[in-house]
Motif scaffolding. Structure first.
Motif, PDB file in Angstrom:
ATOM      1  N   VAL A 183       0.845  -1.187   0.000  1.00  0.00           N
ATOM      2  CA  VAL A 183       0.000   0.000   0.000  1.00  0.00           C
ATOM      3  C   VAL A 183       0.890   1.249   0.000  1.00  0.00           C
ATOM      4  O   VAL A 183       1.817   1.367   0.811  1.00  0.00           O
ATOM      5  N   ILE A 184       0.603   2.177  -0.917  1.00  0.00           N
ATOM      6  CA  ILE A 184       1.363   3.417  -1.012  1.00  0.00           C
ATOM      7  C   ILE A 184       0.390   4.590  -1.115  1.00  0.00           C
ATOM      8  O   ILE A 184      -0.787   4.422  -1.449  1.00  0.00           O
ATOM      9  N   PHE A 185       0.903   5.784  -0.817  1.00  0.00           N
ATOM     10  CA  PHE A 185       0.120   7.014  -0.977  1.00  0.00           C
ATOM     11  C   PHE A 185       0.452   7.634  -2.325  1.00  0.00           C
ATOM     12  O   PHE A 185       1.619   7.830  -2.654  1.00  0.00           O
ATOM     13  N   GLN A 186      -0.581   7.943  -3.103  1.00  0.00           N
ATOM     14  CA  GLN A 186      -0.405   8.541  -4.422  1.00  0.00           C
ATOM     15  C   GLN A 186      -0.881   9.987  -4.372  1.00  0.00           C
ATOM     16  O   GLN A 186      -2.079  10.257  -4.404  1.00  0.00           O
ATOM     17  N   PRO A 187       0.030  10.969  -4.279  1.00  0.00           N
ATOM     18  CA  PRO A 187      -0.407  12.372  -4.259  1.00  0.00           C
ATOM     19  C   PRO A 187      -0.996  12.785  -5.595  1.00  0.00           C
ATOM     20  O   PRO A 187      -0.529  12.345  -6.653  1.00  0.00           O
ATOM     21  N   ILE A 188      -2.020  13.614  -5.556  1.00  0.00           N
ATOM     22  CA  ILE A 188      -2.689  14.055  -6.788  1.00  0.00           C
ATOM     23  C   ILE A 188      -2.952  15.557  -6.720  1.00  0.00           C
ATOM     24  O   ILE A 188      -2.832  16.186  -5.669  1.00  0.00           O
ATOM     25  N   ASN A 189      -3.319  16.107  -7.859  1.00  0.00           N
ATOM     26  CA  ASN A 189      -3.748  17.502  -7.959  1.00  0.00           C
ATOM     27  C   ASN A 189      -5.135  17.540  -8.583  1.00  0.00           C
ATOM     28  O   ASN A 189      -5.457  16.707  -9.446  1.00  0.00           O
ATOM     29  N   LEU A 190      -5.944  18.483  -8.159  1.00  0.00           N
ATOM     30  CA  LEU A 190      -7.283  18.637  -8.712  1.00  0.00           C
ATOM     31  C   LEU A 190      -7.216  19.398 -10.028  1.00  0.00           C
ATOM     32  O   LEU A 190      -6.537  20.430 -10.123  1.00  0.00           O
ATOM     33  N   LEU A 191      -7.926  18.897 -11.031  1.00  0.00           N
ATOM     34  CA  LEU A 191      -7.965  19.548 -12.330  1.00  0.00           C
ATOM     35  C   LEU A 191      -9.247  20.357 -12.484  1.00  0.00           C
ATOM     36  O   LEU A 191      -9.230  21.554 -12.714  1.00  0.00           O
ATOM     37  N   LYS A 192     -10.397  19.689 -12.341  1.00  0.00           N
ATOM     38  CA  LYS A 192     -11.694  20.355 -12.375  1.00  0.00           C
ATOM     39  C   LYS A 192     -12.734  19.399 -11.821  1.00  0.00           C
ATOM     40  O   LYS A 192     -12.446  18.219 -11.581  1.00  0.00           O
ATOM     41  N   ALA A 193     -13.935  19.903 -11.611  1.00  0.00           N
ATOM     42  CA  ALA A 193     -14.985  19.088 -11.000  1.00  0.00           C
ATOM     43  C   ALA A 193     -16.315  19.389 -11.667  1.00  0.00           C
ATOM     44  O   ALA A 193     -16.510  20.444 -12.284  1.00  0.00           O
ATOM     45  N   ASP A 194     -17.229  18.427 -11.558  1.00  0.00           N
ATOM     46  CA  ASP A 194     -18.602  18.641 -11.992  1.00  0.00           C
ATOM     47  C   ASP A 194     -19.527  18.036 -10.950  1.00  0.00           C
ATOM     48  O   ASP A 194     -19.105  17.680  -9.851  1.00  0.00           O
ATOM     49  N   ASN A 195     -20.812  17.898 -11.281  1.00  0.00           N
ATOM     50  CA  ASN A 195     -21.775  17.415 -10.294  1.00  0.00           C
ATOM     51  C   ASN A 195     -21.618  15.937  -9.966  1.00  0.00           C
ATOM     52  O   ASN A 195     -22.116  15.471  -8.934  1.00  0.00           O
ATOM     53  N   SER A 196     -20.929  15.176 -10.813  1.00  0.00           N
ATOM     54  CA  SER A 196     -20.823  13.728 -10.617  1.00  0.00           C
ATOM     55  C   SER A 196     -19.480  13.280 -10.053  1.00  0.00           C
ATOM     56  O   SER A 196     -19.404  12.237  -9.400  1.00  0.00           O
ATOM     57  N   GLY A 197     -18.433  14.028 -10.303  1.00  0.00           N
ATOM     58  CA  GLY A 197     -17.118  13.602  -9.849  1.00  0.00           C
ATOM     59  C   GLY A 197     -16.083  14.671 -10.097  1.00  0.00           C
ATOM     60  O   GLY A 197     -16.412  15.831 -10.366  1.00  0.00           O
ATOM     61  N   ILE A 198     -14.812  14.271 -10.012  1.00  0.00           N
ATOM     62  CA  ILE A 198     -13.718  15.215 -10.184  1.00  0.00           C
ATOM     63  C   ILE A 198     -12.669  14.642 -11.122  1.00  0.00           C
ATOM     64  O   ILE A 198     -12.497  13.432 -11.226  1.00  0.00           O
ATOM     65  N   TRP A 199     -11.985  15.535 -11.815  1.00  0.00           N
ATOM     66  CA  TRP A 199     -10.836  15.171 -12.639  1.00  0.00           C
ATOM     67  C   TRP A 199      -9.568  15.487 -11.855  1.00  0.00           C
ATOM     68  O   TRP A 199      -9.436  16.575 -11.287  1.00  0.00           O
ATOM     69  N   ILE A 200      -8.653  14.534 -11.814  1.00  0.00           N
ATOM     70  CA  ILE A 200      -7.393  14.711 -11.100  1.00  0.00           C
ATOM     71  C   ILE A 200      -6.235  14.415 -12.046  1.00  0.00           C
ATOM     72  O   ILE A 200      -6.414  13.808 -13.105  1.00  0.00           O
ATOM     73  N   TYR A 201      -5.031  14.852 -11.666  1.00  0.00           N
ATOM     74  CA  TYR A 201      -3.826  14.514 -12.422  1.00  0.00           C
ATOM     75  C   TYR A 201      -2.669  14.377 -11.445  1.00  0.00           C
ATOM     76  O   TYR A 201      -2.783  14.718 -10.263  1.00  0.00           O
ATOM     77  N   GLY A 202      -1.568  13.838 -11.947  1.00  0.00           N
ATOM     78  CA  GLY A 202      -0.403  13.627 -11.105  1.00  0.00           C
ATOM     79  C   GLY A 202      -0.063  12.163 -10.903  1.00  0.00           C
ATOM     80  O   GLY A 202       0.903  11.838 -10.207  1.00  0.00           O
ATOM     81  N   LEU A 203      -0.851  11.249 -11.507  1.00  0.00           N
ATOM     82  CA  LEU A 203      -0.610   9.815 -11.341  1.00  0.00           C
ATOM     83  C   LEU A 203       0.213   9.216 -12.472  1.00  0.00           C
ATOM     84  O   LEU A 203       0.521   8.016 -12.430  1.00  0.00           O
ATOM     85  N   GLY A 204       0.553  10.015 -13.488  1.00  0.00           N
ATOM     86  CA  GLY A 204       1.254   9.462 -14.640  1.00  0.00           C
ATOM     87  C   GLY A 204       0.280   8.857 -15.630  1.00  0.00           C
ATOM     88  O   GLY A 204      -0.913   9.175 -15.642  1.00  0.00           O
ATOM     89  N   GLU A 205       0.776   7.955 -16.478  1.00  0.00           N
ATOM     90  CA  GLU A 205      -0.058   7.363 -17.516  1.00  0.00           C
ATOM     91  C   GLU A 205      -0.981   6.275 -16.980  1.00  0.00           C
ATOM     92  O   GLU A 205      -2.035   6.015 -17.543  1.00  0.00           O
TER      93      GLU A 205
END
Length: 386
Positions: A316-338
């Motif tokens: 188990v590891i911690f994967q840091p992320i950044n928020l890209l944008k959000a809508d009413n159903s969920g969020i877009w994130i980035y920072g995990l690579g491909e």
């Protein structure tokens, strides 16, 4: 008969049926107690036989998506000068009103020159006299008729005369308040008849050609912004303007830990208002983005936002992320690579560094992670935070 009374019990068909049913129930119960009960086996145990916790893992594939750094900002003048009085005098004339455009050198207002014009003429005459005296002392020195001290005294008086003339001219010029550059007279703090002291604020001149969009960029994004980057801003009045990043501070604000930033907007007309609310957008290169449920987000001990995932050793590891944008159903994130392996069920039962038994969930549909999905041939429960 031999004296013994013999009792005869007559049984009808109902009695015989009840007795048979009772005997059958007794036999069934005896057989049930003798037969061993089958052992229950959980098809999806939380802890496997080898002692590893079982978690559901989503092998996520990133989606190329453009992103922008967005900064709350405002419009501002390219240059702002608060002109202050350099002399003690009375305001005698105003030549430009508030809001009027001016060109560099235009006279905005006048202060009483008093006797400074006369002092300038006096200083000019004194300078001419000292020049002649210095020239005479130089010739006498060359002829041996004057010593070095006499020549030095004449040169000193000449220098004093030059300084007095310079001071008189500066004092006279200080009574003429002129525009330091092309711009607009924004504020005027005095009226005709006011007496001003040294340092009294007189007028403010603003230059809006070009004008600026100023904001504060977060420290996590500051490293992605460079001088010369193209950007655009959306103003509160609905206008969209484009420009170039011309400045980003090298040192963060001590209170907010943000970096001041400026975008320059070409504005040949010079018409603009300082202080308009704006939203500054700085486009960035495409990144690998992921659409997830907010329920999967966690914070680590340092307060960073991220997800729980596993590495190649199923730890188990911690994967840091950044928020890209959000809508009413969920969020877009980035920072995990491909791609990344993220725990979606059972994350609350495991700790960082712990080895787990992953159950990989695969779904080729674009359904959001954390959402319910139904297929015609196979109904699956979508990934949710455990």
């Amino acid at each position: 008969m031999d004296g013994h009374r013999i009792m005869t019990i007559r049984l009808n068909k109902g009695h015989l049926a009840a007795i048979a049913l009772f005997i059958a129930m007794v036999v069934w119960m005896l057989l049930g107690t003798l037969k061993p009960e089958p052992e229950f086996t959980n098809p999806r145990p939380l802890v496997m036989n080898q002692g590893l916790t079982r978690v559901q893992v989503e092998r996520m594939q990133g989606q190329a998506m453009g992103r922008e750094i967005t900064v709350s900002a405002r419009t501002a003048a390219n240059r702002r000068v608060d002109i202050r009085s350099e002399v003690r005098a009375k305001v005698i004339a105003i030549h430009r009103q508030k809001g009027e455009p001016v060109k560099q050198g235009d006279l905005i207002l006048e202060l009483d020159a008093r006797d400074w014009p006369a002092r300038v003429k006096q200083a000019e005459a004194a300078l001419k006299q000292r020049q002649l005296e210095a020239q005479s002392a130089q010739r006498l020195r060359q002829q041996g008729l004057a010593n070095a001290a006499e020549l030095a005294s004449a040169q000193t008086m000449l220098a004093n005369a030059e300084a007095e003339l310079t001071n008189a001219r500066l004092q006279l010029d200080a009574t003429q308040i002129r525009a330091p550059f092309d711009g607009i007279v924004d504020q005027r703090s005095v009226e005709v008849g006011d007496f001003v002291q040294d340092g009294t604020a007189l007028v403010t001149v603003l230059d809006f050609s070009p004008y600026l969009i100023k904001g504060q960029v977060a420290e996590i994004e500051a490293g992605h912004v460079n001088i010369g980057d193209r950007a655009y801003a959306e103003l509160v009045n609905g206008d969209r303007v484009e420009g170039v990043i011309r400045f980003i501070a090298a040192e963060a604000d001590a209170q907010t830990r943000t970096f001041p930033i400026e975008m320059e907007v070409a504005n040949p007309s010079g018409n603009m208002t300082s202080g308009l609310t704006a939203k500054l957008h700085i486009p960035q290169p495409e990144t690998q983005a992921y659409y997830i449920s907010p329920a999967l987000l966690i914070l680590d001990d340092e307060g960073r936002l991220g997800l729980k995932g596993i590495n190649e050793q199923h730890q188990v590891i911690f994967q840091p992320i950044n928020l890209l944008k959000a809508d009413n159903s969920g969020i877009w994130i980035y920072g995990l690579g491909e791609r990344a392996d993220i725990i979606t069920v059972g994350q609350g039962f495991v700790e960082y560094g712990e080895q787990v038994e992953p159950v990989f969930h695969s779904d080729d549909s674009p359904t959001q992670i954390g959402e319910q999905h139904t297929d015609e041939t196979n109904k699956q429960t979508a990934l949710t935070a455990g």
